[in-house]
Design a protein around this motif. Structure first.
Motif, mmCIF file in Angstrom:
data_model
loop_
_atom_site.group_PDB
_atom_site.id
_atom_site.type_symbol
_atom_site.label_atom_id
_atom_site.label_comp_id
_atom_site.label_asym_id
_atom_site.label_seq_id
_atom_site.Cartn_x
_atom_site.Cartn_y
_atom_site.Cartn_z
ATOM 1 N N LYS A 9 -7.360 1.631 -8.634
ATOM 2 C CA LYS A 9 -7.956 0.874 -7.514
ATOM 3 C C LYS A 9 -8.316 1.838 -6.379
ATOM 4 O O LYS A 9 -9.396 1.768 -5.803
ATOM 5 C CB LYS A 9 -6.966 -0.194 -7.038
ATOM 6 C CG LYS A 9 -7.502 -1.109 -5.966
ATOM 7 C CD LYS A 9 -6.624 -2.336 -5.833
ATOM 8 C CE LYS A 9 -7.050 -3.226 -4.688
ATOM 9 N NZ LYS A 9 -6.284 -4.458 -4.608
ATOM 10 N N MET A 10 -7.411 2.764 -6.096
ATOM 11 C CA MET A 10 -7.711 3.776 -5.060
ATOM 12 C C MET A 10 -8.958 4.569 -5.433
ATOM 13 O O MET A 10 -9.849 4.748 -4.600
ATOM 14 C CB MET A 10 -6.527 4.734 -4.904
ATOM 15 C CG MET A 10 -6.884 5.971 -4.116
ATOM 16 S SD MET A 10 -5.559 7.174 -4.001
ATOM 17 C CE MET A 10 -5.728 8.081 -5.530
ATOM 18 N N ASP A 36 0.144 -2.465 -4.825
ATOM 19 C CA ASP A 36 -1.183 -3.047 -5.057
ATOM 20 C C ASP A 36 -2.244 -1.955 -5.081
ATOM 21 O O ASP A 36 -3.197 -2.023 -5.833
ATOM 22 C CB ASP A 36 -1.489 -4.054 -3.947
ATOM 23 C CG ASP A 36 -2.715 -4.871 -4.277
ATOM 24 O OD1 ASP A 36 -2.681 -5.584 -5.296
ATOM 25 O OD2 ASP A 36 -3.720 -4.762 -3.550
ATOM 26 N N VAL A 37 -2.040 -0.951 -4.235
ATOM 27 C CA VAL A 37 -2.974 0.178 -4.192
ATOM 28 C C VAL A 37 -2.228 1.424 -3.729
ATOM 29 O O VAL A 37 -1.223 1.322 -3.019
ATOM 30 C CB VAL A 37 -4.190 -0.138 -3.278
ATOM 31 C CG1 VAL A 37 -3.821 -0.109 -1.800
ATOM 32 C CG2 VAL A 37 -5.369 0.812 -3.536
ATOM 33 N N LYS A 53 -2.756 1.032 -12.494
ATOM 34 C CA LYS A 53 -3.652 0.066 -11.828
ATOM 35 C C LYS A 53 -3.879 0.401 -10.351
ATOM 36 O O LYS A 53 -5.024 0.481 -9.904
ATOM 37 C CB LYS A 53 -3.114 -1.360 -11.980
ATOM 38 C CG LYS A 53 -3.249 -1.860 -13.419
ATOM 39 C CD LYS A 53 -2.858 -3.325 -13.535
ATOM 40 C CE LYS A 53 -2.701 -3.666 -15.017
ATOM 41 N NZ LYS A 53 -1.393 -4.166 -15.377
ATOM 42 N N PRO A 54 -2.810 0.600 -9.545
ATOM 43 C CA PRO A 54 -3.074 0.913 -8.126
ATOM 44 C C PRO A 54 -3.746 2.269 -7.907
ATOM 45 O O PRO A 54 -4.469 2.453 -6.919
ATOM 46 C CB PRO A 54 -1.681 0.878 -7.493
ATOM 47 C CG PRO A 54 -0.710 1.024 -8.611
ATOM 48 C CD PRO A 54 -1.371 0.420 -9.815
ATOM 49 N N LYS A 62 4.897 3.334 -7.450
ATOM 50 C CA LYS A 62 3.461 3.033 -7.650
ATOM 51 C C LYS A 62 3.310 1.760 -8.485
ATOM 52 O O LYS A 62 2.430 0.942 -8.225
ATOM 53 C CB LYS A 62 2.765 4.213 -8.340
ATOM 54 C CG LYS A 62 2.610 5.422 -7.415
ATOM 55 C CD LYS A 62 1.793 6.520 -8.076
ATOM 56 C CE LYS A 62 1.561 7.698 -7.125
ATOM 57 N NZ LYS A 62 2.717 8.602 -6.996
ATOM 58 N N TYR A 113 -9.151 -4.130 2.819
ATOM 59 C CA TYR A 113 -8.459 -5.416 2.793
ATOM 60 C C TYR A 113 -8.912 -6.255 3.993
ATOM 61 O O TYR A 113 -9.187 -5.702 5.066
ATOM 62 C CB TYR A 113 -6.939 -5.212 2.894
ATOM 63 C CG TYR A 113 -6.321 -4.679 1.619
ATOM 64 C CD1 TYR A 113 -5.822 -5.544 0.648
ATOM 65 C CD2 TYR A 113 -6.245 -3.310 1.384
ATOM 66 C CE1 TYR A 113 -5.264 -5.056 -0.532
ATOM 67 C CE2 TYR A 113 -5.694 -2.813 0.213
ATOM 68 C CZ TYR A 113 -5.204 -3.689 -0.742
ATOM 69 O OH TYR A 113 -4.669 -3.206 -1.900
ATOM 70 N N VAL A 144 0.884 -1.172 0.000
ATOM 71 C CA VAL A 144 0.000 0.000 0.000
ATOM 72 C C VAL A 144 0.918 1.217 0.000
ATOM 73 O O VAL A 144 1.697 1.414 0.931
ATOM 74 C CB VAL A 144 -0.886 0.024 1.274
ATOM 75 C CG1 VAL A 144 -1.794 1.257 1.267
ATOM 76 C CG2 VAL A 144 -1.706 -1.250 1.397
ATOM 77 N N VAL A 201 -9.197 2.823 2.510
ATOM 78 C CA VAL A 201 -8.596 1.891 1.551
ATOM 79 C C VAL A 201 -7.981 0.701 2.298
ATOM 80 O O VAL A 201 -8.192 -0.464 1.927
ATOM 81 C CB VAL A 201 -7.544 2.608 0.667
ATOM 82 C CG1 VAL A 201 -6.789 1.604 -0.196
ATOM 83 C CG2 VAL A 201 -8.212 3.659 -0.214
#
Ligand code: 13P
Ligand code: SF4
Length: 301
Positions: free
Chosen positions: A296-297, A124-125, A292-293, A120, A139, A110, A135
């Motif tokens: 996702k955020m 993953d996020v 991607k991360p 980044k 998980y 994270v 956020v």
């Protein structure tokens, strides 16, 4: 050229070039005043994601320009000065993070938004201080997480969420240098003032806070609380919007400023629009991995 001429030219060029000007709360008041949107890291990323401008001019620091470019790879993204780095982003090199990840298999990463595109891309996020708790709580409780690079923010999130994330030992030179003595001496001078603290500050400063939060959270708080005096323990630029929204309240800055943010000036804004430089360029493959991360955020906040 005098200041008014810069302002006139900026107004003309931004229409002519269909440019949007974004500014962080930490920039100088005259830069904030001319921007189309002023916000915290999260809001700036959201605006970048939805703008239909051809050019995005990011008045802030480089990682903010990179975030805009990653979200809008087809647009031209300009910053005002490539020397506007960030000590926090610099405190986490991608190669060192990769080594740490190899030493901790099974952990997800994270990352705070104050990171390079390369960090980044390993994450993953991404989180900002506005949405980090939400956020992280998305998980499962037993998910193994690494959080970086800001250790103070990571400690705060661990406490709030009851997690035990592994924390990268990074920090921001502005927020790390606030001292208990400075804050307490302002409190002695202004006993009715509430203490506003950004979670990048050390824990001993966080413990003094009446309100702990991101720049946007602190700004909102000054508008909703009945208190009329505030000691502000984050970068002093944020006081401009506090004062604009609540001019009858009084704000005492603990004093620290971010030299990187101060590199954003009206003259450089004019030059960036006129020359369309300096431009943020990111390798395409790296950019799509870093997207991607961030996406996702945005889907979680
Ligand atoms: P915010 O996410 O609160 O805007 O903070 C960004 C930053 O650089 C803090 O030092
Ligand atoms: Fe980076 Fe700190 Fe400046 Fe924020 S205040 S941009 S974290 S150096």
């Amino acid at each position: 050229m005098d200041k008014q001429l810069f302002i006139d030219e900026i107004m003309r060029l931004r229409i002519e070039k269909n440019a949007v000007i974004l500014a962080h709360y930490y920039t100088d008041s005259e830069v904030q005043d001319i921007a189309d949107y002023v916000g915290d890291s999260l809001v700036l990323a959201k605006w970048a994601a939805k703008t239909d401008a051809d050019i995005i001019v990011m008045c802030g620091v480089n990682f903010m320009g990179e975030t805009c470019k990653i979200l809008c790879p087809k647009k031209k993204v300009l910053v005002l000065d490539l020397n506007a780095g960030c000590s926090l982003a610099d405190s986490c090199e991608a190669t060192k993070l990769q080594t740490f990840m190899n030493e901790h298999p099974g952990y997800k990463v994270v990352s705070y938004v104050n990171t390079t595109a390369a960090v980044k891309a390993l994450s993953d996020v991404v989180v900002t201080s506005s949405n980090a708790v939400k956020v992280v709580e998305s998980y499962p409780k037993d998910e193994k997480l690494i959080f970086g690079p800001d250790k103070n923010l990571g400690t705060y999130i661990n406490e709030l969420t009851g997690r035990d994330m592994l924390l990268w030992n990074g920090g921001c030179h502005v927020h790390s240098s606030f001292t208990v003595e400075e804050v307490c001496s302002l409190k002695r001078a202004h006993p009715n003032a509430e203490i506003l603290v950004h979670p990048e500050c050390p824990k001993k400063i966080q413990e003094l806070a009446d309100k702990l939060g991101s720049t946007a959270d602190l700004l909102k708080y000054t508008q909703t609380t009945s208190s009329t005096e505030f000691i502000v323990a984050t970068e002093a630029g944020v006081i401009h919007k506090m004062r604009e929204a609540m001019p009858n309240k009084v704000y005492y800055s603990v004093g620290n400023v971010c030299d990187y943010m101060r590199l954003n000036t009206l003259e450089k804004l004019y030059q960036a629009l006129a020359t369309e430089q300096p431009e943020i360029i990111i390798d395409e493959e790296l950019s799509s991995m870093a997207l991607k991360p961030i996406e996702k955020m945005l889907s979680l906040s």
